[in-house]
Design a protein around this motif. Structure first.
Motif, PDB file in Angstrom:
ATOM      1  N   ASP B 622      28.812  29.357  27.343  1.00  0.00           N
ATOM      2  CA  ASP B 622      29.049  27.949  27.670  1.00  0.00           C
ATOM      3  C   ASP B 622      27.935  27.482  28.610  1.00  0.00           C
ATOM      4  O   ASP B 622      27.795  28.008  29.714  1.00  0.00           O
ATOM      5  CB  ASP B 622      30.424  27.834  28.346  1.00  0.00           C
ATOM      6  CG  ASP B 622      30.787  26.385  28.619  1.00  0.00           C
ATOM      7  OD1 ASP B 622      31.825  25.956  28.120  1.00  0.00           O
ATOM      8  OD2 ASP B 622      30.034  25.698  29.352  1.00  0.00           O
ATOM      9  N   SER B 624      27.539  24.860  30.317  1.00  0.00           N
ATOM     10  CA  SER B 624      27.910  24.126  31.522  1.00  0.00           C
ATOM     11  C   SER B 624      28.378  25.077  32.625  1.00  0.00           C
ATOM     12  O   SER B 624      28.040  24.908  33.788  1.00  0.00           O
ATOM     13  CB  SER B 624      29.007  23.121  31.184  1.00  0.00           C
ATOM     14  OG  SER B 624      29.515  22.559  32.360  1.00  0.00           O
ATOM     15  N   SER B 625      29.140  26.088  32.253  1.00  0.00           N
ATOM     16  CA  SER B 625      29.693  26.985  33.271  1.00  0.00           C
ATOM     17  C   SER B 625      28.994  28.337  33.298  1.00  0.00           C
ATOM     18  O   SER B 625      29.143  29.097  34.248  1.00  0.00           O
ATOM     19  CB  SER B 625      31.181  27.217  33.003  1.00  0.00           C
ATOM     20  OG  SER B 625      31.348  27.872  31.757  1.00  0.00           O
ATOM     21  N   TRP B 627      29.837  30.646  31.350  1.00  0.00           N
ATOM     22  CA  TRP B 627      30.861  31.596  30.892  1.00  0.00           C
ATOM     23  C   TRP B 627      30.394  32.300  29.628  1.00  0.00           C
ATOM     24  O   TRP B 627      29.874  31.681  28.708  1.00  0.00           O
ATOM     25  CB  TRP B 627      32.159  30.830  30.611  1.00  0.00           C
ATOM     26  CG  TRP B 627      33.335  31.710  30.373  1.00  0.00           C
ATOM     27  CD1 TRP B 627      33.949  31.956  29.183  1.00  0.00           C
ATOM     28  CD2 TRP B 627      34.058  32.467  31.356  1.00  0.00           C
ATOM     29  NE1 TRP B 627      35.004  32.818  29.370  1.00  0.00           N
ATOM     30  CE2 TRP B 627      35.095  33.146  30.681  1.00  0.00           C
ATOM     31  CE3 TRP B 627      33.923  32.643  32.739  1.00  0.00           C
ATOM     32  CZ2 TRP B 627      35.997  33.988  31.345  1.00  0.00           C
ATOM     33  CZ3 TRP B 627      34.811  33.485  33.395  1.00  0.00           C
ATOM     34  CH2 TRP B 627      35.833  34.133  32.699  1.00  0.00           C
ATOM     35  N   ILE B 628      30.557  33.609  29.600  1.00  0.00           N
ATOM     36  CA  ILE B 628      30.087  34.368  28.444  1.00  0.00           C
ATOM     37  C   ILE B 628      31.234  35.121  27.793  1.00  0.00           C
ATOM     38  O   ILE B 628      32.078  35.705  28.470  1.00  0.00           O
ATOM     39  CB  ILE B 628      28.924  35.317  28.835  1.00  0.00           C
ATOM     40  CG1 ILE B 628      28.559  36.224  27.644  1.00  0.00           C
ATOM     41  CG2 ILE B 628      29.238  36.144  30.063  1.00  0.00           C
ATOM     42  CD1 ILE B 628      27.272  36.993  27.853  1.00  0.00           C
ATOM     43  N   HIS B 629      31.224  35.079  26.479  1.00  0.00           N
ATOM     44  CA  HIS B 629      32.292  35.701  25.701  1.00  0.00           C
ATOM     45  C   HIS B 629      31.612  36.519  24.607  1.00  0.00           C
ATOM     46  O   HIS B 629      30.655  36.056  23.998  1.00  0.00           O
ATOM     47  CB  HIS B 629      33.153  34.577  25.105  1.00  0.00           C
ATOM     48  CG  HIS B 629      34.233  35.040  24.208  1.00  0.00           C
ATOM     49  ND1 HIS B 629      35.291  35.795  24.658  1.00  0.00           N
ATOM     50  CD2 HIS B 629      34.445  34.849  22.878  1.00  0.00           C
ATOM     51  CE1 HIS B 629      36.106  36.050  23.640  1.00  0.00           C
ATOM     52  NE2 HIS B 629      35.621  35.494  22.549  1.00  0.00           N
ATOM     53  N   THR B 695      39.708  44.602  30.079  1.00  0.00           N
ATOM     54  CA  THR B 695      41.033  44.964  29.572  1.00  0.00           C
ATOM     55  C   THR B 695      40.973  44.889  28.048  1.00  0.00           C
ATOM     56  O   THR B 695      39.970  44.451  27.480  1.00  0.00           O
ATOM     57  CB  THR B 695      42.099  43.974  30.065  1.00  0.00           C
ATOM     58  OG1 THR B 695      41.897  42.720  29.403  1.00  0.00           O
ATOM     59  CG2 THR B 695      42.025  43.767  31.562  1.00  0.00           C
ATOM     60  N   LEU B 697      42.247  42.807  26.233  1.00  0.00           N
ATOM     61  CA  LEU B 697      42.065  41.420  25.809  1.00  0.00           C
ATOM     62  C   LEU B 697      40.602  40.993  25.843  1.00  0.00           C
ATOM     63  O   LEU B 697      40.217  40.027  25.195  1.00  0.00           O
ATOM     64  CB  LEU B 697      42.887  40.473  26.690  1.00  0.00           C
ATOM     65  CG  LEU B 697      44.400  40.608  26.581  1.00  0.00           C
ATOM     66  CD1 LEU B 697      45.084  39.654  27.544  1.00  0.00           C
ATOM     67  CD2 LEU B 697      44.864  40.329  25.162  1.00  0.00           C
ATOM     68  N   ASP B 698      39.801  41.693  26.622  1.00  0.00           N
ATOM     69  CA  ASP B 698      38.394  41.337  26.754  1.00  0.00           C
ATOM     70  C   ASP B 698      37.518  42.109  25.773  1.00  0.00           C
ATOM     71  O   ASP B 698      36.310  41.954  25.738  1.00  0.00           O
ATOM     72  CB  ASP B 698      37.902  41.621  28.181  1.00  0.00           C
ATOM     73  CG  ASP B 698      38.835  41.022  29.199  1.00  0.00           C
ATOM     74  OD1 ASP B 698      38.961  39.799  29.205  1.00  0.00           O
ATOM     75  OD2 ASP B 698      39.466  41.780  29.959  1.00  0.00           O
ATOM     76  N   THR B 751      26.395  38.169  34.383  1.00  0.00           N
ATOM     77  CA  THR B 751      27.582  37.404  34.787  1.00  0.00           C
ATOM     78  C   THR B 751      27.363  35.917  34.541  1.00  0.00           C
ATOM     79  O   THR B 751      26.222  35.460  34.434  1.00  0.00           O
ATOM     80  CB  THR B 751      27.843  37.609  36.291  1.00  0.00           C
ATOM     81  OG1 THR B 751      26.699  37.139  37.007  1.00  0.00           O
ATOM     82  CG2 THR B 751      28.080  39.072  36.622  1.00  0.00           C
ATOM     83  N   PRO B 752      28.432  35.148  34.495  1.00  0.00           N
ATOM     84  CA  PRO B 752      28.285  33.701  34.338  1.00  0.00           C
ATOM     85  C   PRO B 752      27.418  33.090  35.434  1.00  0.00           C
ATOM     86  O   PRO B 752      26.639  32.173  35.167  1.00  0.00           O
ATOM     87  CB  PRO B 752      29.722  33.178  34.453  1.00  0.00           C
ATOM     88  CG  PRO B 752      30.598  34.334  34.150  1.00  0.00           C
ATOM     89  CD  PRO B 752      29.844  35.564  34.526  1.00  0.00           C
ATOM     90  N   GLU B 753      27.528  33.612  36.662  1.00  0.00           N
ATOM     91  CA  GLU B 753      26.714  33.063  37.758  1.00  0.00           C
ATOM     92  C   GLU B 753      25.235  33.189  37.443  1.00  0.00           C
ATOM     93  O   GLU B 753      24.458  32.259  37.654  1.00  0.00           O
ATOM     94  CB  GLU B 753      26.966  33.823  39.066  1.00  0.00           C
ATOM     95  CG  GLU B 753      28.336  33.650  39.675  1.00  0.00           C
ATOM     96  CD  GLU B 753      29.191  34.893  39.513  1.00  0.00           C
ATOM     97  OE1 GLU B 753      29.191  35.467  38.415  1.00  0.00           O
ATOM     98  OE2 GLU B 753      29.872  35.264  40.489  1.00  0.00           O
ATOM     99  N   LEU B 756      24.063  30.874  34.675  1.00  0.00           N
ATOM    100  CA  LEU B 756      23.917  29.493  35.145  1.00  0.00           C
ATOM    101  C   LEU B 756      22.651  29.338  35.999  1.00  0.00           C
ATOM    102  O   LEU B 756      21.942  28.340  35.911  1.00  0.00           O
ATOM    103  CB  LEU B 756      25.161  29.096  35.944  1.00  0.00           C
ATOM    104  CG  LEU B 756      25.504  27.609  35.937  1.00  0.00           C
ATOM    105  CD1 LEU B 756      25.542  27.047  34.531  1.00  0.00           C
ATOM    106  CD2 LEU B 756      26.855  27.385  36.620  1.00  0.00           C
TER     107      LEU B 756
END
Ligand SMILES: Cc1cc2nc3c(=O)[nH]c(=O)nc-3n(C[C@H](O)[C@H](O)[C@H](O)COP(=O)(O)OP(=O)(O)OC[C@H]3O[C@@H](n4cnc5c(N)ncnc54)[C@H](O)[C@@H]3O)c2cc1C
Ligand code: SF4
Lengths: 349, 830
Positions: B622, B624-625, B627-629, B695, B697-698, B751-753, B756
């Motif tokens: 993403d 904007s944030s 965020w990584i998936h 986890t 889920l990730d 990381t997302p940080e 960004l």
């Protein structure tokens, strides 16, 4: 493994009995599911000599529409949830899932299935505030010479701070604030109701206005009356993790799309949930356009003051507050956010 | 083949899922008492005084031990005997054990810890490798190459400067790989007791009972023959249980003194303190290439943050420079490595031992090279893949190489041609490859004996017992042992009992590390089983009057290939053989082939054969944030042959799981408090809640392809799978992020940080990158020059630098010219 310290244990059957035990035993603490308190005791963050268990108090374990719990008057069409209801029971209740989206989404994202089977709503509301310098075992805290919240004098997050800045990490509280919920609190000789917002103080040590000898018995959800709500939680992983930022939003939206009223609440950015009336006011009387969302998100993010005591860097947490408010408002508007939700939460909610 | 190659339930599966496996912490013995360790709360200090009198007087306390009870040092490598069970006069990190209490229960022992008074005299603390480089005093250890530098290495194979001069382009990049830890679900635990004869028994969740056995004999000054080490099934190890540990030595001593069983079970925090995990590594890659992608030469520098003790660190240092050459052809290669001491828990071997860090740098740099030369990254790699049966520049002998096939298969299943560079902003795919050893070619201590031994006992009932020192750490080694024996003898796995990891009962196997067990134990098991089959065949052949070579062992029978009805049951065959030869028992053993490397430092890297993997990772970012998936990972692995595909796929998926954690979130990091107020240096979050590891889920979807091309060096052609498939995933994630949003994250975790930050830099017109800016100056020693094979080298260092070889000692396996000294290989399977 880490062992619990020794303590006395009582298992009362009624709220009255529990309240009396608390009143008559200095230093006693309530334990419901124990998922917060017992790990803390193993780490010696709390070492109560007496625990008063709530699991056998049947009157705390029901969800009723309009009914009255001991000492708590309730309106006919509000929903009353006993403080001893487990998070799993809460998540499985169709009335909550359908009507009170924010609470359902918040509860469904707490911890893990096992912990939700044990953990209760009351325990979640009274959850200890959290900090990376504090949620550590005894030996670790000894190595930093402890901190202000327990056994020490300095706050290592901000060494000049006169107060503890530990983070309010309950998922349900911001959701309940956004929903305008109230709680009933009972002591050995009195009972009172207050808004969830009034349960909290922005102080990492004295984060509850409730006295130690008071029992939180129930949560009252107001009638739906056309309100919609949602909850977005930031955490590193799809399970286990406490929120390090959360956004609860609720709005009453007319058929033509204009917002009649709204509430926006931030979680995990201070020692209590933070309501942002300015952002809510910006929405009132208008349609939720992308521009309006941007304005509201900027306003909503303003009071977020994350500290360097949780996962992720504080600057980033501050920065993405806007994104999370945006997600929430888009969902309230009716956008299809399922894919986004799956990416952010790693589950469908 | 009936057993080998067919997906099977592992032999210990039933016990595991029904909760019957007995882990170390499940052991309860009569009169057992419990031990807790007092650990240092100061990162670096002289221990002035330890007063245990109040603790001793505490009701329920049986014994309090301090450093004085353990005068002898130990350590996993002969060159780094720098550990004491309890601190003698110095503590080197927060968590270093200072004293031990043995009491009637854990709670009492814990309470008594607080009654021990320790007076410390704090010393300057080193938290960062650059501090250790800059400041030689005070020394964390009195040994090492200089000041707080533990090890300095410089190995040069060929004229690298000329190679860069000959190149069309030279790429130079720096990378950082953050440290992380193993996180086995089972915390280390051990129980020690005297047996009825008064001898010592230690049950421990260890990956290396043989090395623990040796360390105990040394540290306790006891004859090894009077010590029995039993490795209980490990609830995961990943390298974190391969050192001899303080708590093992302490409970052993306590049990001897008290003549009572003594147990210890570490807390999760203590496991973080034991660590021995992934070294944080800062690295620099300089690579020269021709326009067509051909590599002309490579120069690699690495700086390892070793933490407070040696552990496997000398080997780890060499490993950061060892395996670059086995994937792609590199004609000239220069490696410089440096490991420093810091006041943090010691680093050591974690899955991939020392190689994932530099693989990360190498594979990202290749992605940059591909872009720079406008060649597709898959095509580039296919052009430069190393040839099979080659000796590399640094004298590693590679066997079969399935890497090209891995690349072809993985790009096919991931539809690379239609996705790479073609997905919308925010979505991307990245490719990376890797290789890993199928067992280290040398033991950690100098010897010419086999690396693995298997003993078989055949019973008249038709049952077989297989004894081997190998350790079941969850990877399925018992299953490999049983599967190999069952295949050769034509019986079912359920007919065989595996007795493993017990120094009294089983022949030595060096342990569950370096992906060595399947290859080495498997070969030993086959040899033992073939010898048994031969004895049985002789007896059956006489009875049936059928020539031996016409006999088939299958379906629990021994029969005539020409007339399958004519035969005997397996049990009868054993009876016939026992009648003919007496009691039936056989042995098999395995010794790796001689290494071609004959220079100091050449002991790290050689392996009988290497596995290969290629992975493609898909990311969704993403903008904007940040965020990584990671929704999907495709991975192809050259396994040689899969003995039990269920286990092989499990290892591949488990590797991807661990890799995703390292790529996206795991960090073993530390906190320093404001210096004017405190000298604390603590692990930031030694807990499974705050040390982030994915986890379920990730976990991305994993699509696994097994490339099977049996390698004659492996048992039935098998190579390793426990570690290799982890390696390509981290760089593939980084490469996918670049494909998705055009920024380079040259470090893990991604990381997302950081994403960004890189996007911000890009938007501001700066270099779209997050990663280390520079590699520090290090005063490297003169390089050891070893001419590569194609420059008529013979694996020895050039005489010019003989001087630097003087220091090599016979005991220093990691640094000896092992090949030259190796005598006749013993017990090798022909
Ligand atoms: C690994 C892990 C992850 C977690 N993740 C999350 C998360 O993501 N989000 C989250 O919100 N929480 C999380 N938790 C915390 C906890 O599990 C939940 O908050 C849970 O709801 C607590 O409820 P409980 O009944 O177990 O509380 P307890 O542990 O029994 O009690 C918690 C506190 O509340 C007080 N208390 C309990 N009931 C009452 C009452 N009726 N009246 C007055 N005081 C009361 C207790 O005295 C105690 O101080 C996590 C915990 C763990 C261990
Ligand atoms: S915010 Fe400060 S005082 Fe509060 S728990 Fe953290 S370090 Fe301690």
């Amino acid at each position: 493994m880490m062992r619990l310290p020794c303590f006395r244990f009582h298992a009362p059957r009624t709220v009255r009995e529990a309240a009396e035990l608390l009143a008559s035993t200095p230093g006693a603490m309530l334990v419901a599911g124990g998922t917060d308190l017992l790990p803390n005791m193993k780490r010696r963050q709390q070492v109560p000599g007496t625990l008063v268990g709530l699991r056998r108090v049947a009157e705390l374990r029901t969800i009723t529409r309009g009914a009255t719990l001991s000492g708590s008057p309730a309106n006919d069409d509000e929903l009353t949830i006993g403080a001893g209801v487990t998070l799993t029971e809460l998540v499985r209740d169709g009335r909550i899932r359908q009507g009170y989206g924010a609470l359902w989404q918040a509860a469904a994202q707490i911890a893990t299935p096992h912990l939700r089977n044990m953990g209760t709503l009351g325990g979640n509301l009274c959850l200890d505030t959290r900090c990376n310098y504090y949620d550590q075992n005894y030996e670790w805290r000894k190595a930093i010479d402890f901190c202000m919240k327990k056994d020490g004098g300095t706050c290592w997050v901000a060494t000049s701070s006169p107060t503890c800045l530990a983070v309010s990490s309950t998922d349900t509280a911001p959701a309940l604030l956004a929903l305008g919920a109230r709680v009933t609190i009972v002591s050995a000789d009195a009972s009172r109701q207050l808004a969830v917002s009034d349960l909290y103080r922005n102080d990492g040590i004295h984060y509850l206005t409730k006295q130690p000898a008071e029992v939180l018995t129930a949560v009252h959800l107001p009638p739906l009356d056309g309100w919609r709500s949602t909850y977005w939680k930031l955490r590193r992983r799809g399970s286990f993790d406490f929120p390090v930022l959360s956004v609860a939003a609720a709005a009453k939206i007319r058929a033509d799309g204009t917002v009649e009223a709204a509430r926006i609440v931030l979680g995990a950015v201070a020692s209590r949930p933070i309501e942002v009336p300015a952002a809510a006011a910006a929405l009132a009387g208008r349609r939720i356009t992308d521009e309006l969302i941007a304005t509201a998100a900027t306003l909503a993010a303003r009071p977020a003051k994350p500290m360097d005591n949780t996962d992720f860097t504080l600057l980033w947490r501050k920065r993405v507050t806007r994104d999370f408010v945006t997600y929430a408002l888009r969902e309230l508007r009716g956008d299809d956010v399922r894919e986004l939700r799956h990416r952010v939460s790693r589950m469908l909610l | 083949m009936k057993i080998i190659g067919a997906p099977r339930r592992r032999v210990d599966g039933r016990a595991k899922v029904t909760g019957q496996t007995r882990f170390a912490d499940d052991l309860m013995l009569p009169r057992m008492v419990h031990c807790k360790l007092l650990r240092s709360t100061i990162p670096h200090a002289r221990v002035v005084r330890v007063d245990v009198s109040r603790a001793l007087a505490h009701p329920g306390v049986h014994l309090v031990l301090t450093g004085r009870d353990f005068p002898v040092s130990y350590g996993i490598l002969p060159v780094s005997q720098d550990e004491h069970a309890l601190a003698i006069d110095r503590v080197r990190f927060v968590g270093d054990p200072v004293a031990a209490v043995v009491a009637r229960d854990e709670l009492t022992a814990f309470e008594a810890l607080d009654l021990i008074d320790v007076e410390y005299e704090p010393l300057r603390t080193f938290s960062d490798p650059e501090e250790s480089l800059a400041c030689p005093e005070p020394r964390i250890h009195e040994y090492g190459d200089a000041g707080n530098i533990h090890k300095l290495v410089s190995l040069r194979f060929g004229d690298v400067d000329q190679a860069f001069a000959d190149a069309d382009r030279v790429f130079e990049d720096t990378f950082f790989y953050q440290g992380n830890t193993h996180l086995p679900i089972e915390q280390h635990a051990a129980v020690a007791a005297r047996d009825p004869d008064g001898k010592l028994v230690l049950w421990s969740s260890t990956q290396t009972p043989h090395y623990v056995h040796r360390a105990l004999a040394k540290a306790l000054a006891m004859p090894a023959a009077h010590i029995r080490v039993i490795a209980t099934p490990n609830g995961g190890g990943f390298g974190g249980k391969s050192d001899p540990f303080n708590h093992e030595v302490v409970v052993a001593k306590a049990a001897l003194l008290l003549d009572r069983p003594v147990k210890i079970c570490l807390t999760r925090e203590e496991v973080f303190h034991c660590h021995r995990g992934r070294h944080p590594v800062l690295m620099q890659f300089k690579t020269g290439v021709k326009r067509d992608g051909t590599i002309t030469g490579m120069h690699v520098m690495t700086l390892l943050d070793g933490g407070a003790y040696g552990s496997y660190g000398v080997a780890s240092t060499f490993y950061t420079g060892a395996l670059q050459t086995v994937t792609y052809h590199i004609p000239a290669y220069h490696f410089q490595g440096c490991r420093v001491f810091t006041n943090k828990p010691p680093c050591g071997p974690k899955r991939g031992h020392g190689t994932p860090q530099s693989r990360f740098g190498q594979e990202i740099q290749l992605d940059k090279i591909a872009e720079g030369l406008s060649i597709d990254p898959a095509e580039l790699r296919l052009r430069i893949v190393e040839q099979p049966d080659t000796l590399t520049a640094n004298y590693l002998r590679v066997g079969t190489i399935g890497l090209a096939e891995c690349i072809r298969r993985v790009t096919h299943i991931a539809d690379w041609a239609n996705t790479f560079g073609k997905l919308p902003l925010g979505r991307g795919v990245g490719l990376a490859c890797s290789s890993y050893l199928s067992g280290a070619g040398l033991a950690i201590y100098w010897n010419d004996m086999p690396h693995s031994g298997v003993q078989l006992k055949l019973d008249r009932s038709g049952g077989v017992t297989a004894f081997c020192g190998a350790t079941e750490i969850g990877q399925g080694s018992d299953d490999v042992l049983v599967g190999c024996v069952a295949e050769v003898l034509g019986i079912e796995p359920i007919d065989i009992r595996a007795v493993t990891g017990d120094t009294d009962l089983t022949p030595v196997d060096l342990g569950s590390y370096s992906s060595r067990v399947t290859l080495m134990m498997g070969n030993a098991a086959i040899q033992a089983a073939e010898r048994a089959r031969d004895l049985l065949a002789g007896a059956v052949s006489r009875k049936l009057t059928v020539p031996k070579d016409r006999l088939v062992f299958a379906d629990r029978r021994v029969f005539d290939a020409g007339d399958p009805a004519a035969g005997v049951s397996f049990a009868e065959a054993v009876c016939l053989a026992e009648t003919m030869h007496g009691t039936i028992g056989t042995t098999g053993s395995y010794t790796p082939p001689r290494s071609a490397a004959r220079f100091k430092g050449g002991g790290v890297g050689p392996s009988p054969t290497y596995s290969y993997s290629a992975a493609i990772v898909e990311v969704d970012v993403d903008v904007s944030s940040g965020w990584i998936h990671v929704p999907r990972v495709w991975i192809a692995h050259d396994i040689g042959r899969s003995l039990n595909p269920t286990l092989v796929r499990g290892q591949v998926e488990g590797s991807v799981y661990m890799a995703v954690g390292e790529a996206l979130m795991e960090e073993q990091i530390f906190r320093r408090l404001p210096a004017r107020l405190s000298h604390a240096l603590v692990h930031k979050f030694p807990s499974m809640l705050e040390y982030k590891s994915p986890t379920t889920l990730d976990m991305p979807e994993v699509i696994t392809e097994l490339v099977e091309n049996p390698d004659p060096r492996g048992p039935f052609g098998a190579k390793e799978v426990g570690q290799g498939p982890l390696l390509p995933v981290m760089p593939a994630v980084a490469n996918a992020v670049y494909d998705a949003i055009g920024v380079r994250i040259d470090e893990v975790p991604i990381t997302p940080e950081k994403i960004l930050r890189a996007l911000d830099a890009k938007a501001a017109g700066k270099a779209p990158r997050v990663g280390p800016a520079r590699f520090p100056d290090i005063s490297w020693p003169e390089p050891l020059d070893v001419p590569p094979p194609w420059k008529s080298g013979d694996g020895k260092a050039e005489v010019r630098s003989r001087k630097s070889e003087v220091g090599s000692e016979r005991s220093e396996v990691v640094g000896t010219d092992a090949g030259a000294r190796r005598l006749q290989p013993s017990g090798d399977r022909s």
